[in-house]
Design an enzyme around this catalytic site. Structure first.
Site, PDB file in Angstrom:
ATOM      1  N   LYS A 137       9.262 -26.742   7.597  1.00  0.00           N
ATOM      2  CA  LYS A 137       9.634 -25.644   6.706  1.00  0.00           C
ATOM      3  C   LYS A 137      11.144 -25.662   6.551  1.00  0.00           C
ATOM      4  O   LYS A 137      11.868 -26.042   7.483  1.00  0.00           O
ATOM      5  CB  LYS A 137       9.183 -24.317   7.335  1.00  0.00           C
ATOM      6  N   GLY A 187       1.590  -5.164  -0.035  1.00  0.00           N
ATOM      7  CA  GLY A 187       2.292  -6.169  -0.847  1.00  0.00           C
ATOM      8  C   GLY A 187       1.382  -6.712  -1.929  1.00  0.00           C
ATOM      9  O   GLY A 187       0.408  -7.404  -1.642  1.00  0.00           O
ATOM     10  N   VAL A 188       1.695  -6.354  -3.180  1.00  0.00           N
ATOM     11  CA  VAL A 188       0.851  -6.835  -4.285  1.00  0.00           C
ATOM     12  C   VAL A 188       1.686  -7.727  -5.208  1.00  0.00           C
ATOM     13  O   VAL A 188       1.800  -7.498  -6.400  1.00  0.00           O
ATOM     14  CB  VAL A 188       0.150  -5.683  -5.050  1.00  0.00           C
ATOM     15  N   GLY A 189       2.274  -8.755  -4.583  1.00  0.00           N
ATOM     16  CA  GLY A 189       3.028  -9.759  -5.334  1.00  0.00           C
ATOM     17  C   GLY A 189       2.069 -10.838  -5.803  1.00  0.00           C
ATOM     18  O   GLY A 189       0.919 -10.564  -6.174  1.00  0.00           O
ATOM     19  N   VAL A 234       0.278 -13.247  -4.316  1.00  0.00           N
ATOM     20  CA  VAL A 234      -1.018 -13.385  -3.636  1.00  0.00           C
ATOM     21  C   VAL A 234      -1.778 -12.056  -3.653  1.00  0.00           C
ATOM     22  O   VAL A 234      -2.962 -12.002  -4.008  1.00  0.00           O
ATOM     23  CB  VAL A 234      -0.843 -13.854  -2.168  1.00  0.00           C
ATOM     24  N   GLY A 235      -1.076 -10.980  -3.273  1.00  0.00           N
ATOM     25  CA  GLY A 235      -1.723  -9.672  -3.137  1.00  0.00           C
ATOM     26  C   GLY A 235      -2.426  -9.219  -4.408  1.00  0.00           C
ATOM     27  O   GLY A 235      -3.544  -8.704  -4.356  1.00  0.00           O
TER      28      GLY A 235
HETATM   29  P1  NAD Z   1       5.646 -12.284  -3.266  1.00  0.00           P
HETATM   30  O1  NAD Z   1       7.091 -12.204  -2.970  1.00  0.00           O
HETATM   31  O2  NAD Z   1       5.192 -12.659  -4.631  1.00  0.00           O
HETATM   32  O3  NAD Z   1       4.923 -10.881  -2.918  1.00  0.00           O
HETATM   33  C1  NAD Z   1       5.245 -10.119  -1.806  1.00  0.00           C
HETATM   34  C2  NAD Z   1       5.176  -8.662  -2.240  1.00  0.00           C
HETATM   35  O4  NAD Z   1       5.344  -7.856  -1.087  1.00  0.00           O
HETATM   36  C3  NAD Z   1       6.271  -8.269  -3.230  1.00  0.00           C
HETATM   37  O5  NAD Z   1       5.694  -7.596  -4.330  1.00  0.00           O
HETATM   38  C4  NAD Z   1       7.191  -7.361  -2.405  1.00  0.00           C
HETATM   39  O6  NAD Z   1       7.799  -6.351  -3.194  1.00  0.00           O
HETATM   40  C5  NAD Z   1       6.226  -6.783  -1.407  1.00  0.00           C
HETATM   41  N1  NAD Z   1       6.814  -6.316  -0.149  1.00  0.00           N
HETATM   42  C6  NAD Z   1       7.817  -6.863   0.572  1.00  0.00           C
HETATM   43  N2  NAD Z   1       8.041  -6.150   1.689  1.00  0.00           N
HETATM   44  C7  NAD Z   1       7.136  -5.133   1.676  1.00  0.00           C
HETATM   45  C8  NAD Z   1       6.854  -4.066   2.548  1.00  0.00           C
HETATM   46  N3  NAD Z   1       7.534  -3.882   3.690  1.00  0.00           N
HETATM   47  N4  NAD Z   1       5.853  -3.203   2.213  1.00  0.00           N
HETATM   48  C9  NAD Z   1       5.168  -3.358   1.069  1.00  0.00           C
HETATM   49  N5  NAD Z   1       5.389  -4.363   0.191  1.00  0.00           N
HETATM   50  C10 NAD Z   1       6.357  -5.228   0.493  1.00  0.00           C
HETATM   51  O7  NAD Z   1       5.041 -13.277  -2.166  1.00  0.00           O
HETATM   52  P2  NAD Z   1       3.601 -13.979  -2.196  1.00  0.00           P
HETATM   53  O8  NAD Z   1       3.738 -15.334  -2.765  1.00  0.00           O
HETATM   54  O9  NAD Z   1       2.606 -13.035  -2.754  1.00  0.00           O
HETATM   55  O10 NAD Z   1       3.356 -14.170  -0.637  1.00  0.00           O
HETATM   56  C11 NAD Z   1       3.015 -13.061   0.175  1.00  0.00           C
HETATM   57  C12 NAD Z   1       2.935 -13.512   1.631  1.00  0.00           C
HETATM   58  O11 NAD Z   1       1.947 -14.531   1.754  1.00  0.00           O
HETATM   59  C13 NAD Z   1       4.239 -14.102   2.188  1.00  0.00           C
HETATM   60  O12 NAD Z   1       4.324 -13.790   3.544  1.00  0.00           O
HETATM   61  C14 NAD Z   1       4.022 -15.597   2.023  1.00  0.00           C
HETATM   62  O13 NAD Z   1       4.799 -16.335   2.954  1.00  0.00           O
HETATM   63  C15 NAD Z   1       2.538 -15.708   2.320  1.00  0.00           C
HETATM   64  N6  NAD Z   1       1.906 -16.886   1.724  1.00  0.00           N
HETATM   65  C16 NAD Z   1       1.948 -17.078   0.385  1.00  0.00           C
HETATM   66  C17 NAD Z   1       1.325 -18.190  -0.162  1.00  0.00           C
HETATM   67  C18 NAD Z   1       1.313 -18.409  -1.652  1.00  0.00           C
HETATM   68  O14 NAD Z   1       0.496 -19.229  -2.134  1.00  0.00           O
HETATM   69  N7  NAD Z   1       2.128 -17.717  -2.431  1.00  0.00           N
HETATM   70  C19 NAD Z   1       0.685 -19.119   0.665  1.00  0.00           C
HETATM   71  C20 NAD Z   1       0.622 -18.877   2.053  1.00  0.00           C
HETATM   72  C21 NAD Z   1       1.252 -17.749   2.574  1.00  0.00           C
END
Ligand code: NAD
Length: 349
Positions: A80, A176-178, A180-181
């Site tokens: 990483k 967290g509804v980014g 993935v969420g």
């Molecule tokens: P992202 O940045 O698109 O979404 C994260 C969301 O969480 C954002 O909307 C942010 O505003 C919100 N957030 C941050 N801190 C918060 C808190 N304390 N309380 C509530 N909401 C909060 O990221 P993502 O790509 O959706 O990834 C989410 C997680 O999954 C990360 O930990 C990432 O490492 C992990 N992950 C992602 C993938 C992928 O395919 N994107 C793969 C494996 C693991």
């Protein structure tokens, strides 16, 4: 800076500190283990408060990649990278090209990809500057694959803990509804689950609430919601001494990396009777999809098959943990280490 006595140092093979005066790059590439194949894992850009904090993240995340790739049966090791800086203010082409130069000089020991702060467009730039970037336009956005894999892992948890084949009527809280969420929320609604969501970005939460239907709560209220499943999909370290006692859910299953603040929190969940789906087991979907770039072949049907295989893989971990009376997190770590040890032994023969 002491690396070898860092609490997260785990016999990492290499830790590279990268600095380029011209572009202003400060980055760390951590290669944890390459027994199964070249190290692969995303590059995160984050405004870390200190180099120590960045190092800690790189060490933890790279080890999780080793375990994730091993349990996903991928011929890849774990690595990483972290770039220290605010992606909204400090990310530019020169900085990314400089980072790509460091990856190139590793000669294929480490493959890089997207992560928080580094998107597909950035990975495309990295791929123009070095031979070792994956997760490109060919395999697409990994997030829907991560969320689908996570959904299958959650189904396994529901089967094991609640004896049910369906999530219909269950309530799930999503932190967290980014990327993935929000996909996971869609999967869950289609399966008939009710949703309680939160996000530090109120617009993101409002958007998901309007689109799929969900109750929105404040970020600090998410842990204590009266739900069946709590799904962390934001940051790491959120399962800790403060939050675990607040949980009313009997299952924790989400996509965020490194959810346990410390290893002992896996036991704390177990002692409270909460079934924890190990994060790196159920969030491997994006990696299963994107790794097609590394191997130069992509079969969408095969990816979907492997994603649904996460159901059985997760269920096996739950069953072993129950038989042995151990936390699921420990069982998953042990399983990954056994796979690597077996490969190492077979190489010596
Ligand atoms: P992202 O940045 O698109 O979404 C994260 C969301 O969480 C954002 O909307 C942010 O505003 C919100 N957030 C941050 N801190 C918060 C808190 N304390 N309380 C509530 N909401 C909060 O990221 P993502 O790509 O959706 O990834 C989410 C997680 O999954 C990360 O930990 C990432 O490492 C992990 N992950 C992602 C993938 C992928 O395919 N994107 C793969 C494996 C693991």
């Amino acid at each position: 800076m002491p690396v070898f006595d860092n609490s997260e140092y785990d016999n990492h093979e290499q830790v590279l500190f990268c600095h380029d005066r011209e572009s202003g790059l400060f980055a760390i590439i951590a290669i944890h283990d390459t027994t199964l194949g070249p190290a692969a894992g995303g590059c995160r850009m984050w405004p870390y408060a200190s180099v120590e904090e960045a190092l800690l993240d790189a060490l933890r995340l790279s080890r999780a990649m080793t375990y994730k790739n091993a349990l996903a049966d991928l011929p890849l090791g774990g690595g990483k990278a972290v770039i220290i800086g605010d992606p909204f203010k400090e990310k530019n082409d020169k900085l990314l090209a400089s980072f790509a130069g460091f990856v190139q000089r590793l000669g294929g020991q480490y493959y890089t990809a997207e992560d928080i702060g580094i998107g597909i467009k950035d990975v495309e730039l990295l791929a123009r500057e070095c031979d070792y970037a994956f997760g490109l336009a060919t395999t697409g956005d990994p997030s829907p694959f991560t969320s689908l894999g996570c959904f299958h892992g959650m189904r396994a948890a529901v089967k094991h803990k609640l004896g049910r084949d369906s999530l219909h009527g269950l309530t799930v809280s999503v932190q967290g509804v980014g990327n993935v969420g929000r996909h996971l929320c869609k999967n869950l609604r289609e399966a008939g689950a009710k949703l309680i969501i939160t996000d530090v970005n109120p617009e993101a939460a409002a958007h998901v609430s309007e689109n799929v239907g969900a109750k929105v709560v404040a970020p600090e209220e998410i842990y204590s919601q009266d739900v069946d499943i709590f799904s962390p999909c934001a940051r790491g370290g959120i399962l800790n001494d403060d939050t675990i006692p607040q949980l009313k859910a009997s299952i924790v299953a989400g996509a965020a990396n490194n959810q346990l603040a410390e290893v002992r929190h896996g036991k704390m969940l177990c002692d409270r009777g909460i079934l924890y789906a190990p994060d790196y087991v159920i969030n491997a979907g994006g990696m299963l999809n994107a790794s097609g770039d590394i191997f130069g072949q992509y079969d969408a049907n095969q990816v979907m098959k492997r994603l649904s295989g996460l159901y059985d893989a997760t269920l096996r971990i739950f069953e072993t943990a129950q038989q042995e009376g151990r936390p699921t997190s420990e069982v998953a770590d042990d399983l990954a280490r056994q796979i690597i040890a077996a490969k190492r032994a077979s190489k010596k023969k």
